[in-house]
Design an enzyme around this catalytic site. Structure first.
Site, PDB file in Angstrom:
ATOM      1  N   LYS A 102       0.860  -1.189   0.000  1.00 48.58           N
ATOM      2  CA  LYS A 102       0.000   0.000   0.000  1.00 48.58           C
ATOM      3  C   LYS A 102       0.885   1.224   0.000  1.00 48.58           C
ATOM      4  CE  LYS A 102      -4.473   0.717   0.284  1.00 48.58           C
ATOM      5  NZ  LYS A 102      -5.467  -0.304  -0.106  1.00 48.58           N
TER       6      LYS A 102
HETATM    7  N1  GLU Z   1      -7.087   0.112  -3.512  1.00 49.98           N
HETATM    8  C1  GLU Z   1      -7.850  -1.055  -3.868  1.00 49.98           C
HETATM    9  C2  GLU Z   1      -7.919  -2.012  -2.702  1.00 49.98           C
HETATM   10  O1  GLU Z   1      -7.759  -1.652  -1.572  1.00 49.98           O
HETATM   11  C3  GLU Z   1      -7.351  -1.683  -5.163  1.00 49.98           C
HETATM   12  C4  GLU Z   1      -5.968  -2.203  -5.130  1.00 49.98           C
HETATM   13  C5  GLU Z   1      -5.468  -2.676  -6.472  1.00 49.98           C
HETATM   14  O2  GLU Z   1      -6.237  -2.719  -7.424  1.00 49.98           O
HETATM   15  O3  GLU Z   1      -4.272  -2.983  -6.542  1.00 49.98           O
HETATM   16  O4  GLU Z   1      -8.204  -3.177  -2.876  1.00 49.98           O
END
Ligand code: GLU
Length: 411
Positions: A102
Site C-alpha cells: 500500500k
Molecule cells: N485500492 C484497492 C484495494 O484496496 C485496489 C488495489 C489494487 O487494485 O491494486 O483493494
C-alpha cells in the site's frame, strides 16, 4: 490501539485456529519493505510544501506486490502498514498471483489544485520509482486517487524505465486500463451482498440498503444493487448524511455528487437530513461502509440493525465491534473478500497489459463474477466447517496460501 494492531488481531485470531509454525507466523507479520519519503512540491503561489509519503510492501511470497495509493491527511506509516497487510490477505483470498502493498501521502487533496496534485504525484513517483514496476510492485487507485492519478504515474515512471502500462492498474481505458475496472470494487461488493442475502433465504429484490461514502466504491455498489431491485434508503459522506424511505435514485445521486463542488451528496433534493449515528442504526437489511477505516466502533456496533454488512472500505470494523456484531448474528462480509473485486480486475488489467490484448467489458465482468463466486464459496465453506465467522474464515484461507508459498520459497 494502532491500525496495524487491529489488523494483527484478526490475523492472530485466525492463525490460532491453524497449524502455522511460529517462524512462518513471524514472517507473515512484518512488512518486507517500508519506504518513507518526503514529497516536496511548489504550490501554485510559489511557496514550498512538504508531505510525508509511504510505500510499504508487506509480503511478496505469492507474486509482485500489489495495492493502491491513497491521498489523505491521516495516511501515516501505521495505517499504510495495516492496509498493506490487508492487501496480502486479499490477493490470496481471491487467488490472484500478487502479494500485498500500500502507498499513501499524508495530504488533504481537496486543498490542492489539479496542477499541484499532478506535481505531487510525479514527485512521489520520482521517489518510489526504484521499488515499483510491472514485476515488482504495482500500485492502483485508493482513497482520493483515480485513473488520472494512474495516468500521471505511468508517464512519470516512463521517464525512468521506459513505457510500461503494467506498472499501475486502474488507468484510463484510453491508456490501456481495463474495461470494467472503475465499477469492479462496487460490483464485487454488490455480488457478495446478493449472495449473502440469498444464503440467508432473503432476496436482493426489495432489500433496504444504507451506504456510508458515495465515492467510487459506494456509488457503484448502490447502483448495481438498485439495478437488482434493492433500495438505497440512507447515505452519507464527509459533508452530509441523508435519508429517503422511498429509496434514492442512485444514478441522479451520482450525477449530483459529480457536479457538487464538495463532491458530496449534500444538497441532493427530496431527501431528509440525517446523521452518521442514524445511518449506522438505520432499520435496513444491508449496511455498506464504503468510506474510511475504523468507523464501526463497539458503541456503533451495538446500535446496528442491518443483517448483512459488506465492507466496501478497508478496515471499517474495529475488532471489538466485529465481536459484538458476530455475537448478534450479523453476517459481515469482510473487506478482504467484499472489496476484492477491484484488485481482481486490476489483475485482469495487468494480464491484458502484459499481453497487449484487450477484453470486452462483458468478458471482464463474467471473469470477475466467477472468481468472486469461487472465493465467496470457499470462505463460506471454511466458515461453516469450522463454525467461525466469514472474516476469520477469509484470514484462515489467506494465511494458508501465503504461508504455503512462504514455506516453499524458503528464507
Ligand atoms: N485500492 C484497492 C484495494 O484496496 C485496489 C488495489 C489494487 O487494485 O491494486 O483493494
Amino acid at each position: 490501539m494502532s491500525h496495524f494492531d487491529d489488523a494483527l488481531r484478526y490475523f492472530t485470531d485466525a492463525a490460532r485456529l491453524m497449524d502455522v509454525s511460529k517462524n512462518i507466523e513471524k514472517l507473515l507479520v512484518t512488512p518486507q519493505r517500508s519506504l518513507k519519503v518526503e514529497v516536496a512540491i511548489e504550490r501554485d503561489n510559489g511557496s514550498i510544501d512538504v508531505f510525508p509519503g509511504y510505500r510499504i510492501q508487506h509480503n511478496g511470497a505469492r507474486g509482485p506486490y500489489k495495492g493502491g495509493i491513497r491521498y489523505h491527511p491521516e495516511a501515516n506509516e501505521d495505517e499504510v502498514n495495516a492496509l498493506a497487510s490487508l492487501m496480502t490477505w486479499k490477493t490470496a483470498v481471491v487467488g490472484i498471483p500478487f502479494g500485498g502493498a500500500k502507498g499513501g501521502i499524508g495530504v488533504d487533496p481537496r486543498t490542492l489544485s489539479e496542477s499541484e496534485l499532478q506535481r505531487l504525484t510525479r514527485k512521489f513517483v520520482d521517489q518510489i520509482q526504484m521499488v515499483i514496476g510491472p514485476n515488482l510492485d504495482i500500485p492502483a487507485p485508493d482513497v482520493n486517487t483515480n485513473s488520472q492519478t494512474m495516468a500521471w504515474i505511468v508517464d512519470q515512471y516512463a521517464k525512468y524505465r521506459g513505457y510500461e502500462p503494467g506498472v499501475v492498474t486502474g488507468k484510463p481505458v484510453e491508456l490501456y486500463g481495463s474495461k470494467g475496472r472503475t465499477e469492479a470494487t462496487g460490483r464485487g461488493v454488490a455480488l457478495t451482498t446478493k449472495w449473502a442475502l440469498e444464503d440467508m433465504g432473503r432476496s436482493v429484490k426489495g432489500a433496504r440498503v444504507a451506504v456510508q461514502g458515495f465515492g467510487n466504491v459506494g456509488s457503484w455498489a448502490a447502483k448495481i444493487l438498485e439495478s437488482w431491485g434493492a433500495k438505497l434508503v440512507a447515505v452519507g459522506d464527509h459533508a452530509a448524511y441523508l435519508e429517503n424511505k422511498e429509496g434514492f435514485d442512485t444514478k441522479l445521486l451520482s450525477e449530483h455528487v459529480a457536479k457538487s463542488p464538495e463532491r458530496s451528496v449534500k444538497g441532493f433534493p427530496g431527501a431528509d437530513a440525517s446523521t452518521m449515528e442514524a445511518l449506522f442504526a438505520a432499520d435496513v437489511d444491508v449496511l455498506i461502509p464504503a468510506a474510511l477505516g475504523g468507523v464501526i466502533t463497539a458503541d456503533i456496533a451495538k446500535t446496528i440493525r442491518a443483517k448483512v454488512i459488506a465492507e466496501g472500505a478497508n478496515g471499517p470494523t474495529l475488532p471489538d465491534a466485529h465481536k459484538i456484531l458476530v455475537d448478534k448474528g450479523v453476517v459481515i462480509i469482510p473487506d478482504i473478500l467484499a472489496n476484492a473485486g477491484g484488485v481482481t480486475v486490476s489483475y485482469f488489467e495487468w494480464v491484458q497489459n502484459t499481453q497487449r490484448f484487450y477484453w470486452e467489458e462483458d468478458e471482464v465482468n463474467l471473469k470477475l463474477e466467477l472468481r468472486m463466486r469461487s472465493a465467496y464459496d470457499n470462505v463460506n465453506r471454511i466458515a461453516k466447517g469450522k463454525k467461525i465467522d466469514l472474516r476469520t474464515a477469509a484470514f484462515v484461507e489467506a494465511i494458508k496460501e501465503v504461508g504455503k508459498a512462504t514455506a516453499l520459497r524458503g528464507i
